[in-house]
Design a protein around this motif. Sequence first.
Motif: not given
Length: 87
Positions: A8-14, A25-28, A35-37, A62-64
Amino acid sequence: MSTLRPMTLAIVTEAWLGGVRRHLLLLLPDLSRRGWQITVFASSKRTEADFAADQERLAAAGIRLVALPMRRAIGPGDLLAVQRLRR
């Protein structure tokens, strides 16, 4: 048979604009295919006009993408943001 949980990965960006937006948008989508959530938390105050389209595009992979009110500087309101992230 493997019982490994997905990473699982959570990214926080201002900022959800310019180079940050393009990079994510290219990487995720590739990480999601592997298989990453993934959940991205971005400021609702600094986004491109097509934020909703980005949400749909990432959701299809599959990305929020979640918009949260954030400020550019650290302040007392950040405690509230951390609480929102924990939910």
